[in-house]
Design a protein around this motif. Sequence first.
Motif, PDB file in Angstrom:
ATOM      1  N   GLY A  90      88.713  -0.185 -68.300  1.00  0.00           N
ATOM      2  CA  GLY A  90      87.289  -0.250 -68.599  1.00  0.00           C
ATOM      3  C   GLY A  90      86.998  -1.280 -69.657  1.00  0.00           C
ATOM      4  O   GLY A  90      87.711  -2.278 -69.787  1.00  0.00           O
ATOM      5  N   GLY A  91      85.959  -1.064 -70.446  1.00  0.00           N
ATOM      6  CA  GLY A  91      85.610  -2.027 -71.472  1.00  0.00           C
ATOM      7  C   GLY A  91      84.511  -1.521 -72.374  1.00  0.00           C
ATOM      8  O   GLY A  91      83.963  -0.432 -72.187  1.00  0.00           O
ATOM      9  N   TRP A  92      84.186  -2.328 -73.383  1.00  0.00           N
ATOM     10  CA  TRP A  92      83.098  -2.020 -74.299  1.00  0.00           C
ATOM     11  C   TRP A  92      82.564  -3.318 -74.864  1.00  0.00           C
ATOM     12  O   TRP A  92      83.193  -4.378 -74.742  1.00  0.00           O
ATOM     13  N   GLY A  93      81.376  -3.285 -75.466  1.00  0.00           N
ATOM     14  CA  GLY A  93      80.819  -4.494 -76.051  1.00  0.00           C
ATOM     15  C   GLY A  93      79.324  -4.396 -76.272  1.00  0.00           C
ATOM     16  O   GLY A  93      78.755  -3.301 -76.343  1.00  0.00           O
ATOM     17  N   LYS A  94      78.687  -5.583 -76.380  1.00  0.00           N
ATOM     18  CA  LYS A  94      77.248  -5.674 -76.584  1.00  0.00           C
ATOM     19  C   LYS A  94      76.609  -6.379 -75.386  1.00  0.00           C
ATOM     20  O   LYS A  94      77.284  -7.074 -74.632  1.00  0.00           O
ATOM     21  N   MET A 146      72.036  -3.007 -78.841  1.00  0.00           N
ATOM     22  CA  MET A 146      72.589  -2.081 -77.857  1.00  0.00           C
ATOM     23  C   MET A 146      74.059  -2.392 -77.542  1.00  0.00           C
ATOM     24  O   MET A 146      74.432  -3.544 -77.350  1.00  0.00           O
ATOM     25  N   HIS A 147      74.888  -1.365 -77.504  1.00  0.00           N
ATOM     26  CA  HIS A 147      76.289  -1.470 -77.110  1.00  0.00           C
ATOM     27  C   HIS A 147      76.522  -0.673 -75.826  1.00  0.00           C
ATOM     28  O   HIS A 147      75.736   0.216 -75.486  1.00  0.00           O
ATOM     29  N   LEU A 149      75.394   3.825 -72.630  1.00  0.00           N
ATOM     30  CA  LEU A 149      74.689   2.872 -73.478  1.00  0.00           C
ATOM     31  C   LEU A 149      74.395   3.523 -74.827  1.00  0.00           C
ATOM     32  O   LEU A 149      74.026   4.699 -74.899  1.00  0.00           O
ATOM     33  N   TYR A 150      74.542   2.728 -75.894  1.00  0.00           N
ATOM     34  CA  TYR A 150      74.336   3.193 -77.262  1.00  0.00           C
ATOM     35  C   TYR A 150      73.321   2.290 -77.943  1.00  0.00           C
ATOM     36  O   TYR A 150      73.353   1.066 -77.768  1.00  0.00           O
ATOM     37  N   SER A 151      72.433   2.866 -78.724  1.00  0.00           N
ATOM     38  CA  SER A 151      71.343   2.079 -79.311  1.00  0.00           C
ATOM     39  C   SER A 151      71.839   1.074 -80.344  1.00  0.00           C
ATOM     40  O   SER A 151      71.216   0.038 -80.535  1.00  0.00           O
ATOM     41  N   ASN A 152      72.963   1.363 -81.013  1.00  0.00           N
ATOM     42  CA  ASN A 152      73.489   0.422 -81.995  1.00  0.00           C
ATOM     43  C   ASN A 152      74.976   0.683 -82.231  1.00  0.00           C
ATOM     44  O   ASN A 152      75.562   1.588 -81.624  1.00  0.00           O
TER      45      ASN A 152
END
Length: 475
Positions: A241-245, A256-257, A272-275
């Motif tokens: 998988g992955g993560w980022g902005k 958002m991240h 999704l994350y607000s920050n």
Amino acid sequence: MTIAIPSESARHTTGRDTMPLTLLLIFALPSLALAWLPVEDWETGNVTISGDGLECVCSVFLPDSAFPADRVQHMQQLTTDLTLEVEIQMNKILLYGGKLDVFLGELLDLTVRVALMESSPDNYIKLDFELLRVEITEFESLVSQLIDSLNTSSPTLDSLYSEIHNMTLIVNQLETYDKSNLEVIRIEFAKLQRKLKECQEDEDSFFKPDIGNCNHTGITAVSKPIVIQLNAHLNPGYKYGGWGKDSKPVRGFESMHWYGAYSTPSVYEFYLYSNYDKILQRSSFTHHGLPQGYEGTGNNYIVHGNTIYYQAANPLRMSKLNLTSSVFSHKQMTKASESFTYTHSPKQYLDFSADEKGLWVMYSTEEVKGNIEIAKIDEKSFGIESVWTTNAFKPLVGNAFMACGVMYATRPGGLKTEEIYYSYDTATKEEKYMSIPLQKFQEEFANLHYNPTDQKLYMYNNGYYMSYRVRFNKG
């Protein structure tokens, strides 16, 4: 009152059983003690027998008193209300009993920490005492609320309250213990903080970002990795998988991240994350699950312009989901081969990337025998604008990313080391070989991409979030 009782002959005539001659009259009032009047106090009655002997008529005169039906109804209503109130209070007791169990468990941990401090107070600084004092105050408040809610007290609650009060006294005593040692510790801690700040400032000046500027000759250095934390599932088995902005955020979602990970190389949900703080707290503001038939495969996806881009299979195609309109779009990649993937990432045939120049996808074909091809994506039509062929053999590449229109490829250098060894400039068609070390937390990683909004690399390293700051050669 007159009671008519059929005679024995009448009973035989009708063929039905009738009531016995002896009658028991009972009048009961809830919560009232009534004494029955003795028989001799009844008013005089009389007995009359009809001429044909078929019927016996008895007349009984009871005391002249009205039956208190209104009082009975009132008592019944009171009983119902009291029963309901008892049930409410019982439910409260069960609820607070559960809370009390939780509080007692946390209090036990707090007691152990206070005991450790008491045994070695020299090892702690003022901040430790402040944190303990805050936690103890919170417990004191919780117990007070518990007592107020129950509107009562008990030996258990009194003992709990007393123990919390004693812990407060112990912490206050420990804080004053050997003031000289504590002062030395505080001074050394302040020095360490200043040195750390200086190091941070030096590194910031070395990796000072110039967001949006591509007036340079390429990457010259990458910072040491910042290991953020284990993924939101708290499971190292979710290594794909992955993560980022968002690399091209819409207004209002600049911070958002995103994150998505799985135990197999697939794509079927993401968060999704607000920050940045929210992703650390694992507190997403929305969760998207891809419906059946729209699932993805591989280990790579990115969010660009509030749209998620990912790889789908059967047939192999680029897919995207607009997070605003929830509309899916697809573009089949007829030439892309499913025979070549990255060293660390199974089934990653299409690798999406975004930089200052736009949106890209990297893949390989049978025609170029496994070398990486770079394709520029037209975001409006979701078509391919241009294609460049590199000399980077994909099966030997750990991963690749785009920055300012230049593709950078990595290769494994050891268990904890990766090396950025190759670049290809789509503007000049120039390729270079280099050696820029990239430290890893663990050997394998599934996703590596660059984000132009903060000039950082984001890596998903065996279930852990990691990031790097990038330094460009300004000439």
